[in-house]
Design a protein around this motif. Structure first.
Motif, mmCIF file in Angstrom:
data_model
loop_
_atom_site.group_PDB
_atom_site.id
_atom_site.type_symbol
_atom_site.label_atom_id
_atom_site.label_comp_id
_atom_site.label_asym_id
_atom_site.label_seq_id
_atom_site.Cartn_x
_atom_site.Cartn_y
_atom_site.Cartn_z
ATOM 1 N N PRO A 137 0.798 -1.231 0.000
ATOM 2 C CA PRO A 137 0.000 0.000 0.000
ATOM 3 C C PRO A 137 0.827 1.277 0.000
ATOM 4 O O PRO A 137 0.313 2.331 -0.385
ATOM 5 C CB PRO A 137 -0.847 -0.103 1.277
ATOM 6 C CG PRO A 137 -0.473 -1.349 1.956
ATOM 7 C CD PRO A 137 0.443 -2.126 1.103
ATOM 8 N N ARG A 138 2.105 1.212 0.418
ATOM 9 C CA ARG A 138 2.947 2.405 0.393
ATOM 10 C C ARG A 138 3.942 2.392 -0.767
ATOM 11 O O ARG A 138 4.916 3.150 -0.754
ATOM 12 C CB ARG A 138 3.699 2.558 1.716
ATOM 13 C CG ARG A 138 2.874 3.066 2.875
ATOM 14 C CD ARG A 138 2.193 4.420 2.606
ATOM 15 N NE ARG A 138 3.110 5.476 2.270
ATOM 16 C CZ ARG A 138 3.634 6.336 3.141
ATOM 17 N NH1 ARG A 138 3.334 6.237 4.423
ATOM 18 N NH2 ARG A 138 4.426 7.302 2.742
ATOM 19 N N TYR A 139 3.684 1.567 -1.767
ATOM 20 C CA TYR A 139 4.527 1.612 -2.960
ATOM 21 C C TYR A 139 4.274 2.921 -3.688
ATOM 22 O O TYR A 139 3.125 3.307 -3.924
ATOM 23 C CB TYR A 139 4.220 0.443 -3.887
ATOM 24 C CG TYR A 139 5.012 0.463 -5.182
ATOM 25 C CD1 TYR A 139 6.313 -0.021 -5.223
ATOM 26 C CD2 TYR A 139 4.460 0.975 -6.356
ATOM 27 C CE1 TYR A 139 7.050 -0.001 -6.403
ATOM 28 C CE2 TYR A 139 5.187 0.999 -7.542
ATOM 29 C CZ TYR A 139 6.492 0.511 -7.560
ATOM 30 O OH TYR A 139 7.215 0.531 -8.728
ATOM 31 N N GLU A 140 5.338 3.623 -4.026
ATOM 32 C CA GLU A 140 5.230 4.879 -4.770
ATOM 33 C C GLU A 140 6.199 4.811 -5.943
ATOM 34 O O GLU A 140 7.410 4.680 -5.738
ATOM 35 C CB GLU A 140 5.555 6.072 -3.870
ATOM 36 C CG GLU A 140 4.616 6.220 -2.681
ATOM 37 C CD GLU A 140 5.042 7.336 -1.741
ATOM 38 O OE1 GLU A 140 5.184 8.481 -2.210
ATOM 39 O OE2 GLU A 140 5.246 7.053 -0.542
ATOM 40 N N GLU A 141 5.669 4.897 -7.137
ATOM 41 C CA GLU A 141 6.497 4.689 -8.322
ATOM 42 C C GLU A 141 7.651 5.684 -8.396
ATOM 43 O O GLU A 141 8.786 5.323 -8.732
ATOM 44 C CB GLU A 141 5.628 4.784 -9.578
ATOM 45 C CG GLU A 141 6.382 4.409 -10.850
ATOM 46 C CD GLU A 141 5.457 4.308 -12.048
ATOM 47 O OE1 GLU A 141 5.971 4.155 -13.172
ATOM 48 O OE2 GLU A 141 4.219 4.373 -11.864
ATOM 49 N N GLU A 142 7.367 6.948 -8.075
ATOM 50 C CA GLU A 142 8.424 7.958 -8.164
ATOM 51 C C GLU A 142 9.549 7.659 -7.175
ATOM 52 O O GLU A 142 10.738 7.748 -7.509
ATOM 53 C CB GLU A 142 7.840 9.341 -7.881
ATOM 54 C CG GLU A 142 8.860 10.465 -8.014
ATOM 55 C CD GLU A 142 8.238 11.832 -7.787
ATOM 56 O OE1 GLU A 142 9.005 12.791 -7.558
ATOM 57 O OE2 GLU A 142 6.995 11.943 -7.828
ATOM 58 N N LEU A 143 9.171 7.268 -5.952
ATOM 59 C CA LEU A 143 10.193 6.911 -4.968
ATOM 60 C C LEU A 143 10.915 5.627 -5.366
ATOM 61 O O LEU A 143 12.117 5.476 -5.104
ATOM 62 C CB LEU A 143 9.562 6.740 -3.590
ATOM 63 C CG LEU A 143 9.288 8.007 -2.780
ATOM 64 C CD1 LEU A 143 8.624 7.652 -1.457
ATOM 65 C CD2 LEU A 143 10.575 8.798 -2.533
ATOM 66 N N ALA A 144 10.189 4.703 -5.980
ATOM 67 C CA ALA A 144 10.811 3.453 -6.404
ATOM 68 C C ALA A 144 11.895 3.708 -7.447
ATOM 69 O O ALA A 144 12.926 3.020 -7.467
ATOM 70 C CB ALA A 144 9.760 2.495 -6.950
ATOM 71 N N VAL A 145 11.683 4.694 -8.301
ATOM 72 C CA VAL A 145 12.704 5.046 -9.291
ATOM 73 C C VAL A 145 13.962 5.550 -8.587
ATOM 74 O O VAL A 145 15.091 5.228 -8.978
ATOM 75 C CB VAL A 145 12.157 6.105 -10.262
ATOM 76 C CG1 VAL A 145 13.270 6.654 -11.151
ATOM 77 C CG2 VAL A 145 11.034 5.520 -11.113
ATOM 78 N N ARG A 146 13.795 6.336 -7.521
ATOM 79 C CA ARG A 146 14.939 6.938 -6.827
ATOM 80 C C ARG A 146 15.588 5.993 -5.824
ATOM 81 O O ARG A 146 16.811 5.969 -5.688
ATOM 82 C CB ARG A 146 14.498 8.221 -6.111
ATOM 83 C CG ARG A 146 14.029 9.327 -7.027
ATOM 84 C CD ARG A 146 13.638 10.556 -6.217
ATOM 85 N NE ARG A 146 14.777 11.095 -5.479
ATOM 86 C CZ ARG A 146 14.675 12.044 -4.549
ATOM 87 N NH1 ARG A 146 13.491 12.539 -4.231
ATOM 88 N NH2 ARG A 146 15.752 12.497 -3.930
ATOM 89 N N TYR A 147 14.750 5.210 -5.130
ATOM 90 C CA TYR A 147 15.281 4.441 -4.004
ATOM 91 C C TYR A 147 14.934 2.951 -4.063
ATOM 92 O O TYR A 147 15.163 2.235 -3.091
ATOM 93 C CB TYR A 147 14.761 5.012 -2.687
ATOM 94 C CG TYR A 147 15.152 6.442 -2.451
ATOM 95 C CD1 TYR A 147 16.482 6.797 -2.235
ATOM 96 C CD2 TYR A 147 14.191 7.457 -2.448
ATOM 97 C CE1 TYR A 147 16.849 8.119 -2.016
ATOM 98 C CE2 TYR A 147 14.539 8.781 -2.230
ATOM 99 C CZ TYR A 147 15.873 9.109 -2.015
ATOM 100 O OH TYR A 147 16.229 10.415 -1.802
#
Length: 665
Positions: free
Chosen positions: A406-416
Motif C-alpha cells: 500500500p505504500r509503494y510509490e512509483e516515483e520513490l521506487a525510481v529513486r530508491y
C-alpha cells in the motif's frame, strides 16, 4: 571503592586464568542482520565477493529461531541455546501482575541519591548507589567461554551484550539493547516553527516534537534527557538550546551549552556534546547531530537520538570500559546507540529516504573502519562483528520493491528502489576488504540471523480474541449482537478497555498470546491443567483458519504451543502461543502494546514495510557463506557457538543445543 574492588578482582582472576593461547589461524565472523538468502541469490552477479566465497567454500540458508526475531536469534547465536534456555522470546516481555509491557532484553534499577542540606536548604545530592542494568539473556556466550579457555576475541556491536562482560583476553563493544541517554531505544527530536502548542508531545514511536517560537529570528528551546533519579515523578532533566536564522542564507546557527555551529539547509551538523546535570557532582554526557530540514518558510530541525558519549559514558558499553574512548580517539566520534539507524524518524516521516540512507551508510562505514583497524592490529584469534544496516534498510524500503504494497510509490521506487541492493553491495564490499586481510589458514563465516518478507497488512490479535470470545471488553454483554461491540473498541494501548474477570487470553509483543492463567496472572481466570490446555487448543485451531476478508487468503501459517517449540528452565516466561504469519502479514504495532482496535485486518500504511518478527521459521531462514566447505547439510544459527568451540579445540558446554559443523581447514 566499587571501581577499585572490581579492578582487584579482575587482576586476581587474570593471575589465576590461563595465558592467551597463540593460534596459527584466526576466525572472522561477519554478521549481517536480516540478509535474505533469496535476495542474495537474485543479486549474486552484483555481489562478487560473496559469489567467489560460495565457489570456494559453502553457501546455504541458515536456520533461524522461533520466532525469527533479531534478539531471539542473536541470543541463540551467542549461546548455542534455544530460547527456552536463554530466556529471550521477543523485544518485549509482560508483567503478569500488571499486564503491562516492558523491554524484554534488560532489567534496570535507578541510581539512589542522598540530599545534601545547608542550613535547612537542600543544595545538591550525592550518589550513594549507581544505576544497575542486568542483561536478561541467560547462558554463556561463546566469546566468554573461549576467553576462559585463553582464546582472545574482539566483539563489535554485539546484540544483547549490554552491559558488556569483562574479558581477560579480549574486547567487546555492545550493540542492540544499548540505550540512548534517555534510557530508550532511540528518541529523536523534531523541532519546528510549524508545530502548534498541541503538537508538542511524544509521537507514536517515541519521538519528541518541540515547537520553535521564533522571535527576531531566534528561538530558544529545551532538550530533555534522562529521568531525574532524585525525583519520583519521572520528570526529565532539561538543558537549554537556541537556534538562530540567518535570513540572508539557507542556514541556521545552533547553540548548545557553549557550542556553536552554523549548518546549511539539507546538511548534518558536526557532533554536539550534551551534559545533563544531576546535582553538583554528577552529570550524564551524550552526543548527537542535528539535520537542518528547512529554513524557509518554516524552520525545521531533526536531532538524532542522544547517545552515550564514548569518552565519558554514563555506563560502560565497552569492555574494557576505556575501549570506547580509545575508538573515538582513533576514528572520531560515532553513534553509540544500539538501534543505530534512524528508522523511527523515517517511519514517522520526519526525515526522508535520502537522509536516512546517508546516515545509514556512514554508520556502516564507521563500523567497517573499526573492524579493519582491529584486524590490522591482529591482537585476537576470533573477530565477530554484527552490522544491522541490512536489516534496517529492508524494514524501511521493502515497499519500493513490492508494487502490491500500500505504500509503494512509483516515483520513490525510481529513486530508491535499489536501496536494499545497494546496502547488500556495501556488505559485499566489506566482505572483500576482510578477505584481503585473511591468511591461508583463516576461516571466514558470513551469516545472517533471519530472512525477510513484505508486510502489507497488520493483524490486530486482541481484536480477533474479542471477536471470538476469548477476551471481554468492559460493559460488554456476552449475549449482545457482536455488531454492537464496535462502540467499545479502543485504539489506545495497555489494555485500557479490557474486562479481566471475563478474559481468557490476551496478546502482547510481536506474536505472542498469553492465557489469563489463575495463579500466574494477577486477575487470571483460567484454571491450570485441563482448562488451560483446552483454551490453548481452541485458540490455535481457530486462529489459523482466519481468512483475510479482502482476499480470502489464510493470514497465519502456524500457531505454536510453547512446550512444542521450547525446552529449558525459561519456558514458563514464553508466550503460551507463538503466532507465525504468512508473507504479507504481521502482528500490528497496536497489538504489541496491548491495544484493541476495531478491525482485525488493516492496511500497513507505514514506511516500515518489510518484516520477519512474527514470520514462520520455515520460510524465514538466514543466510550463510564461508570460505571453507562445511560437511553438515542442515545448519542452524544455534550451531555457530559449538562450531567455534570445536575450531579452537575447547570442550563444548553440555547444555548447548546446537551441533558443531565440520569445517575443512
Amino acid at each position: 571503592m566499587r571501581t577499585l574492588a572490581a579492578t582487584l578482582i579482575l587482576l586476581l582472576a587474570a593471575c589465576a586464568s590461563p595465558s592467551p593461547k597463540s593460534t596459527d589461524f584466526k576466525v572472522v565472523i561477519l554478521g549481517f542482520d536480516g540478509v535474505d538468502p533469496d535476495l542474495v541469490q537474485s543479486w549474486i552477479d552484483d555481489l562478487p565477493n560473496i559469489r567467489e566465497l560460495s565457489e570456494e567454500g559453502t553457501m546455504s540458508t541458515l536456520g533461524s529461531t522461533n520466532p525469527p526475531e533479531s534478539p531471539v536469534a542473536w541470543s541463540s547465536f551467542a549461546t548455542g541455546l534455544n530460547p527456552g534456555k536463554h530466556g529471550i522470546f521477543d523485544f518485549l516481555k509482560r508483567d503478569p501482575e500488571t499486564y503491562f509491557p516492558d523491554i524484554g532484553l534488560v532489567s534496570r534499577r535507578k541510581p539512589r541519591f542522598t540530599p545534601v542540606n545547608l542550613y535547612g536548604w537542600e543544595v545538591t545530592s550525592i550518589p550513594i548507589e549507581p544505576p544497575e542494568v542486568r542483561n536478561n539473556r541467560l547462558g554463556k556466550t561463546f566469546w566468554k567461554g573461549l576467553d576462559e579457555a585463553g582464546i582472545s576475541t574482539l566483539n563489535l556491536r554485539m546484540p544483547l551484550e549490554f552491559p558488556p562482560q569483562e574479558l581477560l583476553h579480549g574486547k567487546t563493544f555492545s550493540g542492540l539493547s544499548l540505550p540512548d541517554v534517555r534510557g530508550t531505544w532511540g528518541t529523536y527530536f523534531y523541532l519546528a516553527t510549524d508545530l502548534s502548542q498541541w503538537d508538542q508531545n511524544d509521537t507514536e514511536f517515541g519521538g519528541r516534537q518541540v515547537r520553535l517560537d521564533l522571535q527576531d529570528n531566534r528561538a530558544s528551546f529545551s532538550l530533555d534527557g534522562p529521568v531525574d533519579p532524585r525525583k519520583t515523578d519521572f520528570s526529565r532533566i532539561e538543558i537549554p538550546a537556541e537556534v538562530e536564522l540567518n535570513p540572508e542564507s539557507t542556514a541556521v546557527t545552533i547553540r548548545v551549552q557553549g557550542q556553536t555551529q552554523t549548518v546549511s539547509e539539507g546538511k548534518w551538523s558536526d557532533w554536539f556534546s550534551f551534559e545533563f546535570p544531576i546535582g553538583a557532582f554528577v552529570s550524564v554526557k551524550g552526543i548527537s547531530r542535528f539535520y537542518v530540514l528547512e529554513t524557509f518558510p518554516e524552520i525545521r530541525l531533526y536531532l538524532m537520538p542522544i547517545g552515550f558519549d564514548p569518552h565519558s559514558p554514563p555506563m560502560a558499553f565497552t569492555a574494557p570500559a576505556d575501549y570506547s574512548g580509545q575508538l573515538a580517539d582513533r576514528i572520531g566520534l560515532f553513534k553509540t546507540l544500539g538501534w543505530v539507524h534512524e528508522t523511527w524518524g523515517l517511519n514517522e516521516e520526519q526525515i526522508d529516504e535520502g537522509i536516512f540512507l546517508e546516515d545509514l551508510f556512514r554508520n556502516m562505514s564507521t563500523l567497517e573502519e573499526t573492524l579493519l583497524g582491529e584486524l590490522e592490529k591482529g591482537e585476537a584469534s576470533l573477530y565477530t562483528t554484527v552490522f544491522t544496516a541490512t536489516d534496517s534498510v529492508a524494514h524501511m524500503f521493502y515497499r519500493l520493491i513490492d508494487p502490491e504494497h500500500p505504500r509503494y510509490e512509483e516515483e520513490l521506487a525510481v529513486r530508491y528502489g535499489d536501496a536494499i541492493q545497494r546496502v547488500y553491495q556495501k556488505m559485499d564490499s566489506i566482505v572483500g576488504e576482510v578477505r584481503k586481510r585473511l591468511g591461508e589458514n583463516d576461516v571466514l563465516l558470513v551469516l545472517s540471523d533471519h530472512g525477510f518478507h513484505t508486510w502489507r497488512k497488520e493483524f490486530n490479535t486482541n481484536t480477533w480474541l474479542v471477536r471470538n470470545g476469548f477476551m471481554a471488553l468492559e460493559n460488554m454483554d456476552s449475549d449482545d449482537d457482536m455488531r454492537k461491540l464496535d462502540l467499545m473498541f479502543s485504539g489506545g494501548s495497555f489494555f485500557e478497555n479490557v474486562d479481566w474477570s471475563r478474559t481468557k487470553a490476551y496478546a502482547l509483543g510481536l506474536g505472542q498470546i498469553y492465557i489469563n492463567l489463575k495463579g500466574r496472572e494477577a486477575e487470571g481466570i483460567v484454571e491450570q491443567g485441563a482448562e488451560y490446555r483446552e483454551v490453548v487448543d481452541a485458540i490455535r485451531s481457530q486462529i489459523v483458519q482466519y481468512e483475510d476478508p479482502d482476499t480470502g487468503e489464510l493470514v497465519l501459517q502456524n500457531a505454536y504451543f510453547k512446550e512444542d517449540i521450547y525446552e529449558g528452565g525459561e519456558v514458563d516466561h514464553a508466550g503460551d502461543i507463538q503466532l507465525s504469519f504468512r508473507t504479507g502479514y504481521r502482528t500490528s504495532w497496536q497489538t504489541s502494546l496491548g491495544a484493541v482496535p476495531q478491525n482485525i485486518i488493516v492496511a500497513n500504511l507505514k514506511k516500515w514495510s518489510g518484516d520477519h518478527c512474527a514470520s514462520d521459521i520455515s520460510d524465514t531462514s538466514g543466510f550463510l557463506v564461508s570460505n571453507r566447505p562445511i560437511a553438515e547439510p542442515q545448519r542452524s544459527i544455534l550451531d555457530v557457538a559449538p562450531t567455534l568451540y570445536r575450531l579452537f579445540g575447547v570442550e563444548i558446554p553440555a547444555e548447548i543445543d546446537g551441533k558443531p559443523w565440520t569445517i575443512e581447514r
